[in-house]
Design an enzyme around this catalytic site. Sequence first.
Site, mmCIF file in Angstrom:
data_model
loop_
_atom_site.group_PDB
_atom_site.id
_atom_site.type_symbol
_atom_site.label_atom_id
_atom_site.label_comp_id
_atom_site.label_asym_id
_atom_site.label_seq_id
_atom_site.Cartn_x
_atom_site.Cartn_y
_atom_site.Cartn_z
ATOM 1 N N SER A 143 1.795 -9.838 -0.750
ATOM 2 C CA SER A 143 1.418 -8.423 -0.657
ATOM 3 C C SER A 143 1.721 -7.784 0.691
ATOM 4 O O SER A 143 1.900 -6.571 0.769
ATOM 5 C CB SER A 143 -0.067 -8.262 -0.985
ATOM 6 N N LYS A 153 0.820 -1.215 0.000
ATOM 7 C CA LYS A 153 0.000 0.000 0.000
ATOM 8 C C LYS A 153 0.859 1.272 0.000
ATOM 9 O O LYS A 153 0.457 2.290 -0.528
ATOM 10 C CB LYS A 153 -0.947 -0.008 1.192
ATOM 11 N N GLU A 181 -10.157 6.791 3.259
ATOM 12 C CA GLU A 181 -10.992 5.936 4.083
ATOM 13 C C GLU A 181 -10.178 4.693 4.391
ATOM 14 O O GLU A 181 -9.227 4.373 3.681
ATOM 15 C CB GLU A 181 -12.277 5.526 3.356
HETATM 16 C C1 LIG Z 1 -5.119 -4.002 1.370
HETATM 17 C C2 LIG Z 1 -4.389 -5.252 1.148
HETATM 18 C C3 LIG Z 1 -4.708 -6.126 0.085
HETATM 19 C C4 LIG Z 1 -5.859 -5.922 -0.851
HETATM 20 O O1 LIG Z 1 -5.774 -4.798 -1.659
HETATM 21 P P1 LIG Z 1 -5.496 -4.853 -3.230
HETATM 22 O O2 LIG Z 1 -5.871 -3.501 -3.687
HETATM 23 O O3 LIG Z 1 -6.371 -5.932 -3.817
HETATM 24 O O4 LIG Z 1 -4.071 -5.151 -3.417
HETATM 25 C C5 LIG Z 1 -3.918 -7.252 -0.095
HETATM 26 N N1 LIG Z 1 -2.895 -7.530 0.737
HETATM 27 C C6 LIG Z 1 -2.562 -6.735 1.766
HETATM 28 C C7 LIG Z 1 -1.420 -7.108 2.630
HETATM 29 C C8 LIG Z 1 -3.301 -5.565 2.007
HETATM 30 O O5 LIG Z 1 -2.970 -4.786 3.052
#
Ligand SMILES: *Cc1c(COP(=O)(O)O)cnc(C)c1O
Length: 401
Positions: A387, A104, A126
């Site tokens: 992610s 993010k 948000e």
């Molecule tokens: C917010 C988040 C997601 C989901 O968001 P995407 O916009 O689909 O990438 C995935 N993994 C983590 C660790 C997150 O914090």
Amino acid sequence: MRYVSSGREPVPSTGTMGEPGARGRFGAFGGRYAPESLVEACREVEEAFREAWADPGFRGDLAELLALNAGRPTPLTPARRLSRALGVQLYLKREDLAHTGSHKINNVLSQALLAARMGRRRLIAETGAGQHGVATATAAALLGLEATVFMGERDIERQALNVFRMRMLGAEVVPVTTGSRTLKDATSQAMRHWVGVTGDSHYCVGSVIGPDPYPWMVREFQRVIGEEARGQCAAELRTGVPDLVVACVGGGSNAAGTFAGFADTPARLVGVEAEGGAGAARGRPGVLHGCRSLFLQDDDGQITPAHSIAAGLDYPGVGPEHAHLRDLGRARYVTVTDDEAAGAAVRLARTEGIVPALESAHALAWVIRAAGGGELPAGSTVLMTLSGRGDKDTSTLKELV
Ligand SMILES: *Cc1c(COP(=O)(O)O)cnc(C)c1O
């Protein structure tokens, strides 16, 4: 450029993942469905983004911020023990090692730099579980901006640590008391708030969703994941390009950024959704939060709430470009259950020493299932975007270990 495929039939390049068509369209999806005052504000964001993205000065400043403050490039880690057990070659793109613990930060640092360039002095965001709020508060502090984060009252109760982190970073956290007092209501209230303050505040959308230009702009700001991974794969893999590129999909930003680096290669793209938040796999066309995309709906077209063990996948829709990639057949969208994701998280912890975010564990759960079910031929090379890290999920995961 030529890519050597590993012998399996290549997917033809479709020229996808470039600029959207007129009015921010990705095929039948996208657009700018917003009140007149926000249409004008979105137009200003689009103009500023086009200009900044074409400016080597902006690109250079952003690259420096991402390197010095976010820890980029993130490594590509071969998951050696797990690969051996699964009979595939799995490589992890380590967004869990980025500052604040997920991908993010790439998007918010980029938007914060753009906002500063536009002369805005405040970021509006948000947040659901608080991850995007913390990243926004971090970027604001770093660039000397103010931050106002809208958060449902129920989420504030459930996510005390992230609320503390945002306040520690100097952000104002505004409790949202309407509706279900969670993310969907926080989003609506943040958009309403932006209407009155567009001249001095930038609305920092957290995924590849919302009105044009956000789905396109956020994908471009996350493209750094795919571009780095592309170069790392070229150096690491005999074939140069993996057979498969896999990422979890909430709104779809980490997946879109990853896919963008491989859209013109023969790699197959797989987006993994939560069983209870499968906008791309099971949604129907509709309009929500400023764009036309695929959303979970009942027979009357009412949006039905999503449910997932992973807060970041708890969204009833998906970004419009994913809806389009599904229509084109360029990407495939699959789902895994809460239990499969939790099991995958524990397995990664115990084979590779990495505690993943539950969101990321969804992508891994599908890889494990596909390798075991013969869907992935032995020896397949798989790039998976990890992610985020799992610290935020300890209260959920501790029931399981
Ligand atoms: C917010 C988040 C997601 C989901 O968001 P995407 O916009 O689909 O990438 C995935 N993994 C983590 C660790 C997150 O914090």
